[in-house]
Write a protein that holds these residues in place. Structure first.
Motif, PDB file in Angstrom:
ATOM      1  N   LEU A 136      -7.490 -37.902  55.991  1.00  0.00           N
ATOM      2  CA  LEU A 136      -6.080 -38.067  56.337  1.00  0.00           C
ATOM      3  C   LEU A 136      -5.613 -39.511  56.371  1.00  0.00           C
ATOM      4  CD1 LEU A 136      -5.941 -35.373  59.150  1.00  0.00           C
ATOM      5  CD2 LEU A 136      -5.207 -35.155  56.777  1.00  0.00           C
ATOM      6  N   GLY A 137      -6.526 -40.464  56.187  1.00  0.00           N
ATOM      7  CA  GLY A 137      -6.122 -41.852  56.183  1.00  0.00           C
ATOM      8  C   GLY A 137      -7.244 -42.789  56.576  1.00  0.00           C
ATOM      9  N   ILE A 138      -6.917 -44.072  56.620  1.00  0.00           N
ATOM     10  CA  ILE A 138      -7.871 -45.131  56.951  1.00  0.00           C
ATOM     11  C   ILE A 138      -7.866 -45.355  58.460  1.00  0.00           C
ATOM     12  CG2 ILE A 138      -8.372 -47.596  56.659  1.00  0.00           C
ATOM     13  CD1 ILE A 138      -7.015 -47.395  53.903  1.00  0.00           C
ATOM     14  N   VAL A 139      -9.045 -45.584  59.018  1.00  0.00           N
ATOM     15  CA  VAL A 139      -9.158 -45.895  60.446  1.00  0.00           C
ATOM     16  C   VAL A 139     -10.115 -47.066  60.622  1.00  0.00           C
ATOM     17  CG1 VAL A 139      -8.792 -43.473  61.061  1.00  0.00           C
ATOM     18  CG2 VAL A 139     -11.119 -44.370  60.934  1.00  0.00           C
ATOM     19  N   GLN A 140     -10.035 -47.691  61.778  1.00  0.00           N
ATOM     20  CA  GLN A 140     -10.997 -48.721  62.181  1.00  0.00           C
ATOM     21  C   GLN A 140     -11.629 -48.287  63.489  1.00  0.00           C
ATOM     22  OE1 GLN A 140      -8.629 -52.402  62.084  1.00  0.00           O
ATOM     23  NE2 GLN A 140      -9.485 -52.864  60.066  1.00  0.00           N
ATOM     24  N   VAL A 141     -12.940 -48.114  63.475  1.00  0.00           N
ATOM     25  CA  VAL A 141     -13.650 -47.564  64.620  1.00  0.00           C
ATOM     26  C   VAL A 141     -14.918 -48.363  64.866  1.00  0.00           C
ATOM     27  CG1 VAL A 141     -12.781 -45.210  64.360  1.00  0.00           C
ATOM     28  CG2 VAL A 141     -14.798 -45.910  63.089  1.00  0.00           C
ATOM     29  N   PRO A 142     -15.460 -48.298  66.103  1.00  0.00           N
ATOM     30  CA  PRO A 142     -16.746 -48.943  66.367  1.00  0.00           C
ATOM     31  C   PRO A 142     -17.815 -48.432  65.400  1.00  0.00           C
ATOM     32  CG  PRO A 142     -15.706 -48.321  68.425  1.00  0.00           C
ATOM     33  CD  PRO A 142     -14.874 -47.712  67.329  1.00  0.00           C
ATOM     34  N   ARG A 143     -18.603 -49.361  64.876  1.00  0.00           N
ATOM     35  CA  ARG A 143     -19.588 -49.007  63.851  1.00  0.00           C
ATOM     36  C   ARG A 143     -20.608 -47.993  64.348  1.00  0.00           C
ATOM     37  NH1 ARG A 143     -21.020 -51.046  59.018  1.00  0.00           N
ATOM     38  NH2 ARG A 143     -19.445 -52.674  59.205  1.00  0.00           N
ATOM     39  N   TYR A 144     -20.977 -48.065  65.637  1.00  0.00           N
ATOM     40  CA  TYR A 144     -21.976 -47.129  66.143  1.00  0.00           C
ATOM     41  C   TYR A 144     -21.515 -45.675  66.015  1.00  0.00           C
ATOM     42  CZ  TYR A 144     -19.513 -46.002  70.509  1.00  0.00           C
ATOM     43  OH  TYR A 144     -18.612 -45.536  71.423  1.00  0.00           O
ATOM     44  N   ARG A 145     -20.186 -45.465  66.078  1.00  0.00           N
ATOM     45  CA  ARG A 145     -19.644 -44.105  66.037  1.00  0.00           C
ATOM     46  C   ARG A 145     -19.789 -43.477  64.657  1.00  0.00           C
ATOM     47  NH1 ARG A 145     -14.315 -42.246  68.166  1.00  0.00           N
ATOM     48  NH2 ARG A 145     -15.582 -40.388  67.940  1.00  0.00           N
ATOM     49  N   VAL A 146     -19.786 -44.307  63.605  1.00  0.00           N
ATOM     50  CA  VAL A 146     -19.781 -43.766  62.239  1.00  0.00           C
ATOM     51  C   VAL A 146     -21.030 -44.153  61.462  1.00  0.00           C
ATOM     52  CG1 VAL A 146     -17.269 -43.651  62.101  1.00  0.00           C
ATOM     53  CG2 VAL A 146     -18.434 -45.764  61.448  1.00  0.00           C
ATOM     54  N   ALA A 147     -22.041 -44.707  62.142  1.00  0.00           N
ATOM     55  CA  ALA A 147     -23.244 -45.157  61.448  1.00  0.00           C
ATOM     56  C   ALA A 147     -23.891 -44.025  60.655  1.00  0.00           C
ATOM     57  CB  ALA A 147     -24.234 -45.757  62.451  1.00  0.00           C
ATOM     58  N   ASP A 148     -24.028 -42.848  61.261  1.00  0.00           N
ATOM     59  CA  ASP A 148     -24.650 -41.710  60.572  1.00  0.00           C
ATOM     60  C   ASP A 148     -23.779 -41.221  59.415  1.00  0.00           C
ATOM     61  OD1 ASP A 148     -26.811 -41.821  62.290  1.00  0.00           O
ATOM     62  OD2 ASP A 148     -26.047 -40.243  63.629  1.00  0.00           O
ATOM     63  N   ASP A 149     -22.457 -41.200  59.619  1.00  0.00           N
ATOM     64  CA  ASP A 149     -21.556 -40.740  58.560  1.00  0.00           C
ATOM     65  C   ASP A 149     -21.555 -41.706  57.375  1.00  0.00           C
ATOM     66  OD1 ASP A 149     -20.844 -38.482  59.945  1.00  0.00           O
ATOM     67  OD2 ASP A 149     -19.032 -39.367  60.812  1.00  0.00           O
ATOM     68  N   LEU A 150     -21.705 -43.003  57.644  1.00  0.00           N
ATOM     69  CA  LEU A 150     -21.788 -43.974  56.554  1.00  0.00           C
ATOM     70  C   LEU A 150     -23.089 -43.802  55.771  1.00  0.00           C
ATOM     71  CD1 LEU A 150     -20.381 -47.175  58.321  1.00  0.00           C
ATOM     72  CD2 LEU A 150     -19.282 -45.855  56.504  1.00  0.00           C
ATOM     73  N   LYS A 151     -24.166 -43.530  56.488  1.00  0.00           N
ATOM     74  CA  LYS A 151     -25.454 -43.322  55.814  1.00  0.00           C
ATOM     75  C   LYS A 151     -25.441 -42.058  54.962  1.00  0.00           C
ATOM     76  CE  LYS A 151     -28.316 -45.658  59.299  1.00  0.00           C
ATOM     77  NZ  LYS A 151     -29.354 -45.470  60.350  1.00  0.00           N
ATOM     78  N   SER A 152     -24.801 -41.014  55.463  1.00  0.00           N
ATOM     79  CA  SER A 152     -24.792 -39.738  54.746  1.00  0.00           C
ATOM     80  C   SER A 152     -23.747 -39.689  53.638  1.00  0.00           C
ATOM     81  CB  SER A 152     -24.528 -38.592  55.729  1.00  0.00           C
ATOM     82  OG  SER A 152     -23.192 -38.656  56.228  1.00  0.00           O
ATOM     83  N   GLY A 153     -22.819 -40.636  53.624  1.00  0.00           N
ATOM     84  CA  GLY A 153     -21.752 -40.626  52.634  1.00  0.00           C
ATOM     85  C   GLY A 153     -20.533 -39.839  53.046  1.00  0.00           C
ATOM     86  N   LYS A 154     -20.531 -39.326  54.274  1.00  0.00           N
ATOM     87  CA  LYS A 154     -19.366 -38.587  54.758  1.00  0.00           C
ATOM     88  C   LYS A 154     -18.166 -39.509  54.898  1.00  0.00           C
ATOM     89  CE  LYS A 154     -17.919 -35.455  58.468  1.00  0.00           C
ATOM     90  NZ  LYS A 154     -18.337 -34.794  59.747  1.00  0.00           N
ATOM     91  N   LEU A 155     -18.432 -40.782  55.171  1.00  0.00           N
ATOM     92  CA  LEU A 155     -17.401 -41.804  55.230  1.00  0.00           C
ATOM     93  C   LEU A 155     -17.827 -42.992  54.368  1.00  0.00           C
ATOM     94  CD1 LEU A 155     -16.469 -41.824  59.042  1.00  0.00           C
ATOM     95  CD2 LEU A 155     -15.050 -40.952  57.167  1.00  0.00           C
TER      96      LEU A 155
END
Length: 305
Positions: free
Chosen positions: A236-255
């Motif tokens: 739904l759009g771009i967000v800026q969030v603490p890296r710890y919250r999305v670390a797993d999603d970045l590794k998996s490619g979800k984000l």
């Protein structure tokens, strides 16, 4: 019931604007609270509280007495703590930012309970602005820049942040390579509303040492951290969030991370408490424990340092 108990009860009623809520906080029957205030007013020979069907407010005499009671009770607790070796005890009401609480603080609470078994905790979580005094909290933990207020803030940590969006979003809109691309390719942000006035927070980027703030079009606005991250995952759009919250999603490619060479400034994590009173021993040891806990975490990722 001694005078200090009457003072404690009176202070809590003023702060909570309710006999029922004050009695619940102090774990006593409402009738006991009501009788305590009546005896106090009879002893002082003045009305301290104006009671309506909806709220309770101090009279002019009540406000003056409240200010003195706050100082006296703080001095009493400080004096007791200086001359006894006993650990702090009693009820501690804390309001925590939800994601921080679930990820880091609650899993470690066994350590705090082991150190201070005499402290009973009441935990609330959320992202909204909290009026500590009128809602009956002793302290609150929040992330983000602190707005001007009557609270004292103590910074505990810095959260490294990332700018992210979903693969579906990037496929539709394109991957921006520069800030000019971000503003010129039709990108959208998910708007995060913060504070008591729901102020929209812009995206920020550090470029060559200079902070650049950008407001993109937004068709969705949220007030909660969990909803904010979920909107990004939903494309739904771009967000800026603490890296710890999305670390797993970045590794998996979800984000996918956007403009990693222009990261947002780290987000401060702070504990706040009222400035018109001394820190009680309960609050002091909890704040010290939080400081120790958060200092041992690596917020550039998601684990311990």
């Amino acid at each position: 019931m001694d005078r200090f108990e009457e003072m404690r009860n009176f202070v809590r009623v003023v702060e909570r604007k309710s006999f029922t809520k004050a009695a619940s906080d102090l774990l006593i029957p409402r009738a006991t609270m009501t009788n305590s205030i009546q005896r106090l007013e009879e002893r002082l020979g003045t009305r301290l509280l104006e009671r309506t069907t909806r709220t309770v407010n101090p009279t002019r005499d009540g406000d003056a007495y409240y200010q003195r009671c706050v100082r006296i009770l703080a001095d009493l607790e400080e004096a007791d703590g200086s001359f006894t070796n006993a650990d702090p005890k009693g009820l501690l009401r804390v309001n925590l930012q939800g994601t921080l609480a679930r990820t880091f603080i609650i899993p470690a609470l066994g350590d705090f309970r082991g150190r201070y078994p005499g402290i009973d905790l009441v935990l609330a979580d959320g992202d909204r602005f909290v009026d500590l005094v009128h809602e009956g909290f002793d302290c609150v933990l929040r992330s983000g820049d602190l707005a001007s207020s009557s609270m004292i803030g103590r910074r505990l940590a810095l959260l490294h942040e990332a700018t992210v969006a979903s693969p579906d979003y990037i496929a539709r809109i394109g991957m921006p390579e520069t800030l000019a691309d971000l503003k010129g390719q039709g990108h959208q942000m998910v708007c995060f509303l913060s504070g008591a006035d729901d102020k929209p927070i812009p995206l920020d980027f550090r470029v060559d040492g200079k902070l650049c703030e950008i407001m993109l079009p937004a068709s969705i606005s949220v007030t909660g951290a969990d909803s904010y991250a979920a909107c990004a995952a939903a494309g739904l759009g771009i967000v800026q969030v603490p890296r710890y919250r999305v670390a797993d999603d970045l590794k998996s490619g979800k984000l996918i991370e956007i403009l990693p060479d222009c990261p947002p400034d780290p987000m401060p994590v702070s504990v706040l408490y009222p400035q018109n009173r001394q820190l009680s021993a309960r609050v002091r040891v909890f704040v010290d424990w939080l400081t120790e806990l958060l200092a041992g975490l690596d917020f550039a990722g998601s684990g311990r340092a």
